[in-house]
Design an enzyme around this catalytic site. Structure first.
Site, PDB file in Angstrom:
ATOM      1  N   GLU A  46      62.837  41.512 -51.595  1.00 51.81           N
ATOM      2  CA  GLU A  46      64.262  41.505 -51.953  1.00 51.81           C
ATOM      3  C   GLU A  46      64.944  40.221 -51.494  1.00 51.81           C
ATOM      4  O   GLU A  46      65.791  39.667 -52.196  1.00 51.81           O
ATOM      5  CB  GLU A  46      64.981  42.688 -51.300  1.00 51.81           C
ATOM      6  CG  GLU A  46      64.585  44.055 -51.784  1.00 51.81           C
ATOM      7  CD  GLU A  46      65.142  45.109 -50.850  1.00 51.81           C
ATOM      8  OE1 GLU A  46      66.267  44.918 -50.350  1.00 51.81           O
ATOM      9  OE2 GLU A  46      64.452  46.115 -50.607  1.00 51.81           O
ATOM     10  N   ASP A  50      66.792  38.037 -54.291  1.00 54.77           N
ATOM     11  CA  ASP A  50      68.247  37.871 -54.265  1.00 54.77           C
ATOM     12  C   ASP A  50      68.622  36.409 -54.469  1.00 54.77           C
ATOM     13  O   ASP A  50      69.559  36.082 -55.208  1.00 54.77           O
ATOM     14  CB  ASP A  50      68.798  38.380 -52.931  1.00 54.77           C
ATOM     15  CG  ASP A  50      70.293  38.158 -52.802  1.00 54.77           C
ATOM     16  OD1 ASP A  50      71.061  38.815 -53.518  1.00 54.77           O
ATOM     17  OD2 ASP A  50      70.696  37.304 -51.978  1.00 54.77           O
ATOM     18  N   ASP A 119      67.585  47.176 -55.395  1.00 60.46           N
ATOM     19  CA  ASP A 119      66.625  46.481 -54.530  1.00 60.46           C
ATOM     20  C   ASP A 119      65.315  46.222 -55.269  1.00 60.46           C
ATOM     21  O   ASP A 119      64.702  45.154 -55.124  1.00 60.46           O
ATOM     22  CB  ASP A 119      66.342  47.308 -53.275  1.00 60.46           C
ATOM     23  CG  ASP A 119      67.537  47.354 -52.324  1.00 60.46           C
ATOM     24  OD1 ASP A 119      68.458  46.541 -52.492  1.00 60.46           O
ATOM     25  OD2 ASP A 119      67.533  48.210 -51.416  1.00 60.46           O
ATOM     26  N   GLU A 122      65.654  43.177 -57.644  1.00 58.41           N
ATOM     27  CA  GLU A 122      65.562  41.905 -56.922  1.00 58.41           C
ATOM     28  C   GLU A 122      64.127  41.637 -56.481  1.00 58.41           C
ATOM     29  O   GLU A 122      63.635  40.506 -56.578  1.00 58.41           O
ATOM     30  CB  GLU A 122      66.491  41.920 -55.717  1.00 58.41           C
ATOM     31  CG  GLU A 122      67.964  41.897 -56.076  1.00 58.41           C
ATOM     32  CD  GLU A 122      68.870  41.863 -54.862  1.00 58.41           C
ATOM     33  OE1 GLU A 122      70.034  41.431 -55.007  1.00 58.41           O
ATOM     34  OE2 GLU A 122      68.432  42.271 -53.764  1.00 58.41           O
TER      35      GLU A 122
END
Length: 238
Positions: A46, A50, A119, A122
């Protein structure tokens, strides 16, 4: 970890939705593995995903809106890169079916929990970059978000048509709209989706057709919003 036939089929469908076939399926599996299922999960993925998402969306907006300031671009990005949008995208891709969750999360509906879905999205962007490089991950993000970037209306603070309609209905204390696929034909680039937007108690239903479900939903939301504004003129903020 070898997935069962149902999971294997879900993983295959996810790859089709992403537009990327993994050389290492293990990376995709880890990206879809919640911490409740295994110590080898998607939390570190993640972190990378991101950053990939934020950069790619920033670049897409930079190119799409050459006259906007840094602050304006930041607001647009915030409306596109958030848990709600990522979860919505994950649901469109049926990511929940491919998740690897612990028993507790399964029983409590974790497969449809917004935070878990966001989550996972990502983490998958990171998995693509680990599998084939940053450019491949960037292409995946661009493909998935192209329609949403195109639908952004800066006059509405960067919110897309569905968000604008939802907030307007909430402000008037009406139920949220329901979107349904009425007809689907073709596959891949030849696919066509006919989608309806039903405003329920208001008695208004409209339909639109496009090359993807989300694009058709955005079109119906735009038409529904135009109708709503005529019937219930909304006060403009000063």
């Amino acid at each position: 970890m070898k997935p069962n036939p149902i999971k294997a089929r879900a993983l295959q469908q996810i790859q089709q939705q992403l537009g990327h076939t993994f050389a290492s399926t293990a990376l995709l599996i880890q990206a879809l593995t919640h911490r409740s299922h295994s110590a080898k999960n998607n939390e570190r993925f993640e972190f990378v995903g991101d950053s990939i998402l934020n950069y790619t969306i920033a670049k897409m907006l930079f190119d799409a809106f050459p006259k906007l300031s840094e602050g304006e671009l930041s607001r647009l990005r915030a409306n596109l890169v958030n848990e709600s949008v990522l979860a919505e995208l994950a649901r469109e891709m049926n990511v929940g079916e491919a998740l690897f969750l612990g028993t507790g999360e399964l029983k409590s509906g974790g497969f449809d929990r917004a935070s878990i879905l966001a989550d996972a999205m990502e983490a998958m962007f990171a998995a693509v970059s680990f599998d084939a490089g940053f450019a491949a991950a960037e292409q995946v993000v661009c493909r998935l978000f192209a329609g949403r970037v195109k639908a952004v209306d800066f006059k509405n603070q960067g919110k897309d048509n569905k968000t604008v309609l939802q907030e307007a209905l909430q402000s008037l204390r009406f139920a949220l709209p329901k979107y349904r696929i009425e007809k689907q034909t073709g596959e891949g680039t030849d696919a066509r989706f006919e989608v309806s937007c039903d405003l329920g108690e208001l008695g208004f239903i409209c339909t639109a057709e496009a090359g993807s479900r989300k694009a058709a939903e955005q079109e119906t939301a735009k038409e529904a919003m135009a109708w709503l504004q005529q019937k219930y003129p909304l006060k403009k903020k000063k």
